[in-house]
Each structure stands twice: as C-alpha cells, then as structure tokens.
Design a protein around this motif. Structure first.
Motif, PDB file in Angstrom:
ATOM      1  N   ASN A   1       0.517  -3.606  18.631  1.00  0.00           N
ATOM      2  CA  ASN A   1       0.185  -4.199  17.330  1.00  0.00           C
ATOM      3  C   ASN A   1      -1.128  -3.644  16.783  1.00  0.00           C
ATOM      4  N   ALA A   2      -2.108  -3.475  17.654  1.00  0.00           N
ATOM      5  CA  ALA A   2      -3.399  -2.931  17.232  1.00  0.00           C
ATOM      6  C   ALA A   2      -3.266  -1.478  16.774  1.00  0.00           C
ATOM      7  N   VAL A   3      -2.463  -0.687  17.483  1.00  0.00           N
ATOM      8  CA  VAL A   3      -2.258   0.711  17.111  1.00  0.00           C
ATOM      9  C   VAL A   3      -1.551   0.801  15.762  1.00  0.00           C
TER      10      VAL A   3
ATOM     11  N   GLN B   1      10.110  -7.615  37.671  1.00  0.00           N
ATOM     12  CA  GLN B   1      10.117  -8.373  36.420  1.00  0.00           C
ATOM     13  C   GLN B   1       8.798  -9.120  36.208  1.00  0.00           C
ATOM     14  N   LYS B   2       8.226  -9.681  37.278  1.00  0.00           N
ATOM     15  CA  LYS B   2       6.961 -10.421  37.136  1.00  0.00           C
ATOM     16  C   LYS B   2       5.842  -9.494  36.655  1.00  0.00           C
ATOM     17  N   ASN B   3       5.855  -8.244  37.101  1.00  0.00           N
ATOM     18  CA  ASN B   3       4.850  -7.281  36.651  1.00  0.00           C
ATOM     19  C   ASN B   3       5.092  -6.887  35.200  1.00  0.00           C
ATOM     20  N   ARG B   4       6.343  -6.745  34.816  1.00  0.00           N
ATOM     21  CA  ARG B   4       6.680  -6.395  33.443  1.00  0.00           C
ATOM     22  C   ARG B   4       6.207  -7.476  32.485  1.00  0.00           C
ATOM     23  N   LYS B   5       6.448  -8.731  32.857  1.00  0.00           N
ATOM     24  CA  LYS B   5       6.091  -9.851  31.984  1.00  0.00           C
ATOM     25  C   LYS B   5       4.591  -9.856  31.703  1.00  0.00           C
TER      26      LYS B   5
ATOM     27  N   ARG C   1      -5.977   7.913  26.404  1.00  0.00           N
ATOM     28  CA  ARG C   1      -7.095   7.034  26.749  1.00  0.00           C
ATOM     29  C   ARG C   1      -6.676   6.015  27.805  1.00  0.00           C
ATOM     30  N   LEU C   2      -5.454   5.492  27.698  1.00  0.00           N
ATOM     31  CA  LEU C   2      -4.950   4.532  28.674  1.00  0.00           C
ATOM     32  C   LEU C   2      -4.826   5.180  30.053  1.00  0.00           C
ATOM     33  N   ILE C   3      -4.231   6.350  30.099  1.00  0.00           N
ATOM     34  CA  ILE C   3      -4.063   7.053  31.374  1.00  0.00           C
ATOM     35  C   ILE C   3      -5.418   7.354  32.012  1.00  0.00           C
ATOM     36  N   LEU C   4      -6.337   7.903  31.227  1.00  0.00           N
ATOM     37  CA  LEU C   4      -7.658   8.248  31.773  1.00  0.00           C
ATOM     38  C   LEU C   4      -8.427   7.013  32.222  1.00  0.00           C
ATOM     39  N   SER C   5      -8.290   5.931  31.483  1.00  0.00           N
ATOM     40  CA  SER C   5      -8.968   4.691  31.850  1.00  0.00           C
ATOM     41  C   SER C   5      -8.420   4.135  33.164  1.00  0.00           C
TER      42      SER C   5
ATOM     43  N   ASP D   1       3.792  -6.608  29.595  1.00  0.00           N
ATOM     44  CA  ASP D   1       4.388  -6.590  28.255  1.00  0.00           C
ATOM     45  C   ASP D   1       3.547  -7.334  27.232  1.00  0.00           C
ATOM     46  N   LEU D   2       2.946  -8.448  27.627  1.00  0.00           N
ATOM     47  CA  LEU D   2       2.088  -9.195  26.698  1.00  0.00           C
ATOM     48  C   LEU D   2       0.917  -8.331  26.237  1.00  0.00           C
ATOM     49  N   LEU D   3       0.309  -7.627  27.177  1.00  0.00           N
ATOM     50  CA  LEU D   3      -0.836  -6.765  26.853  1.00  0.00           C
ATOM     51  C   LEU D   3      -0.406  -5.528  26.080  1.00  0.00           C
ATOM     52  N   ILE D   4       0.723  -4.948  26.470  1.00  0.00           N
ATOM     53  CA  ILE D   4       1.238  -3.762  25.779  1.00  0.00           C
ATOM     54  C   ILE D   4       1.585  -4.102  24.341  1.00  0.00           C
TER      55      ILE D   4
END
Length: 110
Positions: free
Chosen positions: A21-23, A6-10, A46-50, A13-16
């Motif tokens: 929103n940008a997409v 859960q700590k990793n998701r939190k 692009r995310l995967i390759l990055s 999730d903010l960044l995702i």
C-alpha cells in the motif's frame, strides 16, 4: 513456489500488504505509472539487503547465490503462472507472429 507455513504467511502478509500500500501510494504521488518498475526494483532490493544485513551482518558468496537463485525462481514462476497465460490469450486475440509457425515446423523436422 515459496512454500512456507501458513502461520508464517499470515504474519508476513499483514506487513507485506502495508508495504505494498505504501509503495502504491508513492507511485501514485509521483504521478507516472511508468515509474512502477523503478519503485518495485528499489523496494525489493532494499528489502533483500536489509534482511541480509539484519540476519547475517555481512555478505558471503552463498548468500549471493541464494538471493540470485531466489530472484530467478521468482521471475520464472511469475512468468510461468501469469506471463504465459496472458501471452497465449493475446495470441488468440491478436494473432501470432507468422514466422513462429515456420520455425515450429522446422523444429518438428529435426
């Protein structure tokens, strides 16, 4: 299903959500919702390759294997959780293709 702590998701999730929103903003500024698939494909690719570049710096077969397996699992889970219920609801609403019942009965005879 992608089970992480859960700590990793939190944190992610903010960044995702910011990326999502940008997409959406880019899709809307492009003026054609039919381009959704292209934007989604580009963003995921692009995310995967990055991530691969930043984490490993090079490509190896096991990375290709992990990525393609993950993408397949994402696709299968998305369809299982959302596609199938949607399709079943549409069958009830609009009716099924008549020949499915024929072939289902043929399979039962096997």
């Amino acid at each position: 299903m992608p089970y992480i702590k859960q700590k990793n998701r939190k944190n992610l999730d903010l960044l995702i959500d910011k990326l999502a929103n940008a997409v959406v903003k880019e899709i809307e500024s492009n003026g054609d919702d039919k381009d959704f698939g292209g934007f989604l494909n580009y963003t995921c690719t692009r995310l995967i390759l990055s991530i691969i570049k930043k984490k490993f710096g090079k490509l190896r077969y096991w990375i290709i294997n992990a990525v393609t397996g993950t993408l397949k699992n994402i696709s299968d889970e998305f369809y299982r959780r959302l596609g199938i219920p949607y399709e079943n609801k549409q069958i009830k609403k609009s009716g099924d293709v008549d020949l499915y019942k024929y072939f289902e009965n043929e399979i039962k005879k096997l």
